[in-house]
Design an enzyme around this catalytic site. Structure first.
Site, mmCIF file in Angstrom:
data_model
loop_
_atom_site.group_PDB
_atom_site.id
_atom_site.type_symbol
_atom_site.label_atom_id
_atom_site.label_comp_id
_atom_site.label_asym_id
_atom_site.label_seq_id
_atom_site.Cartn_x
_atom_site.Cartn_y
_atom_site.Cartn_z
ATOM 1 N N HIS A 219 -41.603 9.364 -31.485
ATOM 2 C CA HIS A 219 -42.376 8.220 -31.961
ATOM 3 C C HIS A 219 -41.496 6.993 -31.758
ATOM 4 O O HIS A 219 -40.676 6.652 -32.618
ATOM 5 C CB HIS A 219 -42.730 8.407 -33.447
ATOM 6 C CG HIS A 219 -43.743 7.434 -33.946
ATOM 7 N ND1 HIS A 219 -44.300 7.524 -35.190
ATOM 8 C CD2 HIS A 219 -44.306 6.351 -33.368
ATOM 9 C CE1 HIS A 219 -45.165 6.536 -35.362
ATOM 10 N NE2 HIS A 219 -45.173 5.805 -34.262
ATOM 11 N N ASP B 205 -40.207 20.573 -30.346
ATOM 12 C CA ASP B 205 -41.051 19.843 -31.302
ATOM 13 C C ASP B 205 -40.244 18.779 -32.031
ATOM 14 O O ASP B 205 -39.844 18.970 -33.178
ATOM 15 C CB ASP B 205 -41.649 20.872 -32.283
ATOM 16 C CG ASP B 205 -42.412 20.243 -33.431
ATOM 17 O OD1 ASP B 205 -43.013 19.175 -33.241
ATOM 18 O OD2 ASP B 205 -42.420 20.841 -34.531
ATOM 19 N N LYS C 12 -41.435 15.564 -32.025
ATOM 20 C CA LYS C 12 -42.445 14.564 -32.406
ATOM 21 C C LYS C 12 -41.971 13.143 -32.103
ATOM 22 O O LYS C 12 -41.816 12.307 -33.007
ATOM 23 C CB LYS C 12 -42.803 14.701 -33.882
ATOM 24 C CG LYS C 12 -43.327 16.073 -34.267
ATOM 25 C CD LYS C 12 -43.765 16.098 -35.716
ATOM 26 C CE LYS C 12 -44.283 17.440 -36.150
ATOM 27 N NZ LYS C 12 -43.266 18.506 -36.196
ATOM 28 N N ARG D 51 -42.507 30.256 -41.749
ATOM 29 C CA ARG D 51 -42.036 31.007 -42.916
ATOM 30 C C ARG D 51 -42.753 32.329 -43.217
ATOM 31 O O ARG D 51 -42.089 33.264 -43.667
ATOM 32 C CB ARG D 51 -42.033 30.080 -44.149
ATOM 33 C CG ARG D 51 -40.907 29.054 -44.063
ATOM 34 C CD ARG D 51 -41.103 27.898 -44.989
ATOM 35 N NE ARG D 51 -42.187 27.035 -44.563
ATOM 36 C CZ ARG D 51 -42.544 25.914 -45.190
ATOM 37 N NH1 ARG D 51 -41.910 25.538 -46.287
ATOM 38 N NH2 ARG D 51 -43.528 25.174 -44.725
ATOM 39 N N ILE E 146 -40.832 3.349 -28.707
ATOM 40 C CA ILE E 146 -41.480 2.490 -27.696
ATOM 41 C C ILE E 146 -41.658 3.268 -26.378
ATOM 42 O O ILE E 146 -40.974 4.275 -26.148
ATOM 43 C CB ILE E 146 -40.662 1.190 -27.464
ATOM 44 C CG1 ILE E 146 -39.241 1.529 -27.018
ATOM 45 C CG2 ILE E 146 -40.668 0.323 -28.713
ATOM 46 C CD1 ILE E 146 -38.458 0.319 -26.530
ATOM 47 N N PRO E 147 -42.619 2.822 -25.543
ATOM 48 C CA PRO E 147 -42.942 3.595 -24.326
ATOM 49 C C PRO E 147 -41.732 3.959 -23.466
ATOM 50 O O PRO E 147 -41.564 5.130 -23.083
ATOM 51 C CB PRO E 147 -43.900 2.659 -23.571
ATOM 52 C CG PRO E 147 -44.558 1.854 -24.656
ATOM 53 C CD PRO E 147 -43.517 1.659 -25.708
ATOM 54 N N ASN E 148 -40.861 2.995 -23.179
ATOM 55 C CA ASN E 148 -39.724 3.260 -22.293
ATOM 56 C C ASN E 148 -38.819 4.365 -22.852
ATOM 57 O O ASN E 148 -38.408 5.277 -22.133
ATOM 58 C CB ASN E 148 -38.926 1.964 -22.096
ATOM 59 C CG ASN E 148 -37.755 2.162 -21.171
ATOM 60 O OD1 ASN E 148 -37.927 2.475 -19.992
ATOM 61 N ND2 ASN E 148 -36.548 2.007 -21.691
ATOM 62 N N THR E 149 -38.555 4.300 -24.145
ATOM 63 C CA THR E 149 -37.648 5.281 -24.764
ATOM 64 C C THR E 149 -38.247 6.682 -24.734
ATOM 65 O O THR E 149 -37.574 7.655 -24.376
ATOM 66 C CB THR E 149 -37.348 4.854 -26.228
ATOM 67 O OG1 THR E 149 -36.862 3.524 -26.194
ATOM 68 C CG2 THR E 149 -36.342 5.762 -26.880
ATOM 69 N N ARG F 122 -51.439 30.572 -42.487
ATOM 70 C CA ARG F 122 -50.990 31.427 -43.586
ATOM 71 C C ARG F 122 -51.880 32.662 -43.691
ATOM 72 O O ARG F 122 -53.034 32.554 -44.121
ATOM 73 C CB ARG F 122 -51.043 30.666 -44.925
ATOM 74 C CG ARG F 122 -50.019 29.544 -45.050
ATOM 75 C CD ARG F 122 -48.619 30.124 -45.182
ATOM 76 N NE ARG F 122 -47.599 29.097 -45.303
ATOM 77 C CZ ARG F 122 -46.946 28.542 -44.265
ATOM 78 N NH1 ARG F 122 -47.229 28.904 -43.032
ATOM 79 N NH2 ARG F 122 -46.000 27.656 -44.465
HETATM 80 O O1 C5P Z 1 -43.046 27.572 -42.056
HETATM 81 P P1 C5P Z 1 -44.355 27.009 -41.531
HETATM 82 O O2 C5P Z 1 -45.266 28.075 -40.976
HETATM 83 O O3 C5P Z 1 -45.028 26.084 -42.507
HETATM 84 O O4 C5P Z 1 -43.883 26.133 -40.271
HETATM 85 C C1 C5P Z 1 -44.656 25.145 -39.738
HETATM 86 C C2 C5P Z 1 -43.931 24.483 -38.624
HETATM 87 O O5 C5P Z 1 -44.867 23.658 -37.967
HETATM 88 C C3 C5P Z 1 -42.758 23.586 -39.026
HETATM 89 O O6 C5P Z 1 -41.757 23.711 -38.025
HETATM 90 C C4 C5P Z 1 -43.341 22.194 -39.009
HETATM 91 O O7 C5P Z 1 -42.416 21.211 -38.626
HETATM 92 C C5 C5P Z 1 -44.412 22.326 -37.934
HETATM 93 N N1 C5P Z 1 -45.535 21.407 -38.042
HETATM 94 C C6 C5P Z 1 -46.340 21.320 -39.166
HETATM 95 N N2 C5P Z 1 -47.375 20.430 -39.206
HETATM 96 C C7 C5P Z 1 -47.629 19.661 -38.141
HETATM 97 C C8 C5P Z 1 -46.836 19.753 -36.994
HETATM 98 C C9 C5P Z 1 -45.798 20.652 -36.988
HETATM 99 O O8 C5P Z 1 -46.136 22.059 -40.110
HETATM 100 N N3 C5P Z 1 -48.688 18.867 -38.168
#
Ligand code: C5P
Length: 254
Positions: free
Chosen positions: A70, A66, A68, A222, A72-75, A192
């Site tokens: 972000h 993860d 993420k 968490r 340019i396309p080539n990179t 949560r």
């Molecule tokens: O500790 P918690 O349950 O909040 O962890 C959420 C995880 O999900 C983190 O690693 C965070 O980077 C990721 N995440 C997020 N929201 C997004 C994409 C990913 O919280 N939209």
């Protein structure tokens, strides 16, 4: 292209390895590998990046990388091809990087998988971070749309660009389903359980509400990693997911 619908409650859980070292990550993998489908390597673990992926694989578990992307396309396409060669199972790019970037990534990843005989990873698009609410979307990103409309447009762009699914809050899952159909994967963070604390997340949902809204996978960090007893915490979450799936099934028979 690999589109994997999860088959069990365990498989639906992606545990966020938000720790500083690969040693701490490995401890979590050893302790929790029997209870989760995927382990997620994110920015906090970036110093160990692909080394952490090897560690997870060594223990027989699957990896969500993860970072993420972000750019340019080539990179992004070339960075993604390296993930394919590494056997990464899931990775993500920001949808705001644009359709050209996403389709170049899908194309180059597919060619690389063929060329090297690797499995094609599942590629996800990040919609709007779950730490954003309507106020910050409007005031800071200057987007004059509701969160639902904005996220559903982003999801549609990801779908049209050939991605397998999106990362989005569960509250947007129904509208994404409507827009992109049953096979499109929805991965939701900010989960949560009622017994845990919210931390910095804004658009939070319980595991059972996530299932009710049609989410496929949920990212949990968490609530488990900060728990006194991590195994007990994850077992409670699995139980909540199983009950919610059972309720859904019973409802669909009525
Ligand atoms: O500790 P918690 O349950 O909040 O962890 C959420 C995880 O999900 C983190 O690693 C965070 O980077 C990721 N995440 C997020 N929201 C997004 C994409 C990913 O919280 N939209």
């Amino acid at each position: 292209m690999a589109v994997l619908k999860p088959q069990s409650a365990k498989e639906r859980i992606i545990l966020a390895l938000d720790v500083d070292t690969v040693e701490e990550a490995e401890q979590l993998v050893i302790e929790l590998k029997n209870y989760v489908g995927y382990f997620k390597i994110g920015l906090q673990l970036q110093n160990y990046g692909l080394m952490a992926a090897d560690t997870i694989k060594k223990h027989g578990s699957k990896v969500f990388y993860d970072m993420k992307f972000h750019d340019i396309p080539n990179t992004v396409a070339r960075a993604s091809a390296n993930l394919v060669k590494k056997g990464i199972d899931f990775f993500d790019v920001h949808i705001k990087g644009g359709s050209k970037m996403m389709s170049a990534t899908v194309k180059y990843a597919t060619e690389t998988a063929k060329k090297y005989g690797c499995e094609m990873p599942t590629i996800l698009g990040v919609t709007l971070l779950s730490s954003f609410g309507q106020k910050t979307l409007t005031q800071e990103l200057n987007v004059n749309m509701s969160i639902d409309e904005y996220v559903s447009r982003l999801a549609r762009t990801a779908y049209d660009s050939g991605l397998n699914g999106v990362v989005a809050s569960a509250s947007e899952a129904p509208i994404i389903r409507e827009e992109c159909g049953e096979d499109f994967l929805i991965v939701c963070p900010a989960v949560r359980p009622t017994w845990s604390v919210v931390n910095d997340q804004v658009r939070v949902v319980t595991p059972s509400d996530a299932i009710k809204s049609g989410v496929d996978y949920m990212v949990i960090g968490r609530p488990v990693t900060n728990a006194q007893n991590k195994v007990e915490a994850i077992q409670l979450i699995i139980q909540e997911i199983e009950e919610a799936i059972q309720n859904q099934k019973e409802k669909s028979f009525v």
